[in-house]
Design a protein around this motif. Structure first.
Motif, short mmCIF file in Angstrom:
data_model
loop_
_atom_site.label_atom_id
_atom_site.label_comp_id
_atom_site.label_asym_id
_atom_site.label_seq_id
_atom_site.Cartn_x
_atom_site.Cartn_y
_atom_site.Cartn_z
N GLU A 1 0.84 -1.20 0.00
CA GLU A 1 0.00 0.00 0.00
C GLU A 1 0.88 1.25 0.00
O GLU A 1 1.97 1.25 0.57
N TRP B 1 -10.18 -3.19 0.45
CA TRP B 1 -9.55 -2.23 1.35
C TRP B 1 -10.22 -2.34 2.72
O TRP B 1 -11.45 -2.36 2.81
N ARG C 1 -9.73 -1.04 7.04
CA ARG C 1 -9.08 -0.04 7.87
C ARG C 1 -9.26 -0.39 9.33
O ARG C 1 -10.21 -1.05 9.73
N ARG D 1 -10.90 -3.89 13.04
CA ARG D 1 -10.74 -3.69 11.61
C ARG D 1 -12.09 -3.80 10.90
O ARG D 1 -12.90 -4.66 11.25
N VAL E 1 -13.82 -1.66 4.10
CA VAL E 1 -14.16 -0.35 3.53
C VAL E 1 -14.73 -0.50 2.12
O VAL E 1 -15.77 0.08 1.79
N ASP F 1 -12.27 9.09 9.37
CA ASP F 1 -11.62 8.20 8.40
C ASP F 1 -10.18 7.89 8.79
O ASP F 1 -9.52 7.06 8.14
N TYR G 1 -4.90 1.85 6.75
CA TYR G 1 -5.64 1.23 5.65
C TYR G 1 -4.81 0.08 5.07
O TYR G 1 -3.62 0.26 4.76
N CYS H 1 -4.76 -3.19 2.21
CA CYS H 1 -5.40 -3.90 1.11
C CYS H 1 -5.17 -5.40 1.31
O CYS H 1 -4.21 -5.82 1.96
N GLY I 1 -0.13 -2.13 5.33
CA GLY I 1 -0.92 -0.97 5.68
C GLY I 1 -0.24 0.35 5.41
O GLY I 1 0.98 0.45 5.33
#
Length: 121
Positions: free
Chosen positions: A6, A36, A38, A45, A48, A91, A95, A97, A114
């Motif tokens: 990421e 994704w 977060r 967790r 998203v 937000d 993050y 993936c 992350g």
């Protein structure tokens, strides 16, 4: 070696935008759905967004980001993006993936390390 890397995180003011990238290698990218996720400090967790495998036509967004975040894929570059607009302090999170050997994000097989997104008020 499978890798998901990421990038694109950082510090942004509320209302600003960031674009996260997830660069994949070591597996057949088109066969995997990419999601994704977060994790905010002190919270679990959460998922998203997700983009399905193959033609990448199916997408999912959690309610809190609908209309603000957009997931996309460049299969030629083995990269998935998360465009985040109108960012809010809530937000703020790390993050991640992840990739699932599936048509959608069910049971992720691989995870990145992350990237931190911090939204200041």
């Amino acid at each position: 070696e499978v890798q998901l890397v990421e990038s694109g995180g950082g510090l942004v003011q509320a209302g600003g935008s960031l674009r996260l990238s997830c660069a994949a290698s070591g597996f057949t990218f088109d066969d995997y759905a990419i999601g994704w996720f977060r994790q905010a400090p002190g919270k679990e967790r959460e998922g998203v967004s997700c983009i399905g495998s193959s033609d990448r036509s199916s997408t999912y967004y959690t309610d809190s980001v609908k209309g603000r975040f957009t997931i996309s894929s460049d299969n030629a570059k083995n990269t998935v993006y998360l465009q985040m607009n109108s960012l809010k302090p809530e937000d703020t999170a790390v993050y991640y993936c992840a990739a699932a050997r599936s048509d959608f994000c069910y049971g992720m097989d691989y995870w990145g390390k992350g990237t931190l997104v911090t939204v200041s008020s």
